[in-house]
Design an enzyme around this catalytic site. Structure first.
Site, PDB file in Angstrom:
ATOM      1  N   SER A 163       0.812  -1.221   0.000  1.00  0.00           N
ATOM      2  CA  SER A 163       0.000   0.000   0.000  1.00  0.00           C
ATOM      3  C   SER A 163       0.838   1.261   0.000  1.00  0.00           C
ATOM      4  CB  SER A 163      -0.918   0.016   1.229  1.00  0.00           C
ATOM      5  OG  SER A 163      -0.157   0.049   2.422  1.00  0.00           O
TER       6      SER A 163
ATOM      7  N   ASP B 225       0.645   7.874   9.563  1.00  0.00           N
ATOM      8  CA  ASP B 225      -0.028   7.172  10.657  1.00  0.00           C
ATOM      9  C   ASP B 225       0.921   6.280  11.443  1.00  0.00           C
ATOM     10  OD1 ASP B 225       0.485   5.209   8.836  1.00  0.00           O
ATOM     11  OD2 ASP B 225      -1.597   4.655   8.455  1.00  0.00           O
TER      12      ASP B 225
ATOM     13  N   HIS C 262       2.413   4.286   7.130  1.00  0.00           N
ATOM     14  CA  HIS C 262       2.324   4.731   5.745  1.00  0.00           C
ATOM     15  C   HIS C 262       2.946   6.116   5.572  1.00  0.00           C
ATOM     16  CE1 HIS C 262      -0.926   1.718   6.215  1.00  0.00           C
ATOM     17  NE2 HIS C 262      -0.503   1.332   5.029  1.00  0.00           N
TER      18      HIS C 262
END
Length: 228
Positions: free
Chosen positions: A18, A178, A181
């Site tokens: 991601s 966060d 990420h």
């Protein structure tokens, strides 16, 4: 009008988890960021994304391989994503081997290590999801080191984010949104350092389609529809 020949652009393939989910006039940037994936699943999936056939159809300038942030999840806290350290290293080398078999040589492969982890920020995210802290920065560092070593063994380049983002005691938390990420600043950091590795691979690529100043204003078709 006669049938026009399709323009085949060289490709820069960004393959990762991601963190990869974030162009140019010289190539298409193909993003294959797969949220939650680890190197085990990536190794299985890669032949569906890059094969000798589509590699021949699309000249691949470079491939970035950006896994490890999920592999390094703690086995007792997140067994679904966790991949043991040695297997992670082997998976990266198998990915490089497959790319070579598909016509993407090691000098066109760039491994990217997982970034550092801000544990207190990520713990808050974990708690919101009803689970305990499932990653540690020290463990992410072990996987980053394994990635660097695998790249050296494969003859590929490597961008060591874990080390660079913590260099000279800088506040690496600004690079994370966060705790895990990348933030906007983190993406800029990656882009700047990655470009240093990509520039040499793209320097000799011709521009696709003419420079605007070279377009014949009186007859733009003669400039834009001619075969390059």
């Amino acid at each position: 009008m006669s049938k026009l020949k399709t323009i085949n652009w060289p490709q820069l393939v960004l393959f990762g988890d991601s963190i990869t989910q974030v162009s140019s006039r010289k190539c298409d940037v193909v993003n294959r960021g797969l949220s939650g994936y680890n190197s085990r699943w990536a190794k299985i999936l890669l032949p569906r994304l890059i094969s000798s056939q589509n590699s021949a159809d699309h000249h691949i300038v470079a491939v970035t391989v950006f896994f490890g942030a999920n592999d390094c999840a703690l086995e007792d806290k997140n067994p679904q994503q966790h991949v043991p350290l040695q297997e992670y290293s082997d998976n990266l080398k198998e990915i490089a081997t497959h790319l070579a078999s598909a016509g993407v040589s090691a000098d066109r492969v760039i491994f990217i290590t997982p970034p550092p982890l801000h544990e207190s920020a990520w713990e808050k995210e974990c708690i919101l999801k009803g689970c305990p802290l499932n990653r540690l920065n020290s463990v992410a560092g072990q996987y980053a080191q394994a990635c660097v070593q695998a790249a050296g063994q494969c003859g590929a380049d490597v961008l060591d984010l874990w080390t660079l983002m913590q260099k000279d005691g800088q506040d690496y938390t600004v690079y994370l949104s966060d705790g895990l990420h990348l933030s906007e600043k983190g993406n800029q950091f990656v882009a700047e350092h990655l470009w240093g590795l990509l520039e040499s691979r793209m320097a000799n690529l011709p521009f696709i389609l003419p420079y605007w100043g070279d377009v014949d204003a009186a007859s733009p078709e003669s400039s834009l529809l001619c075969e390059q």
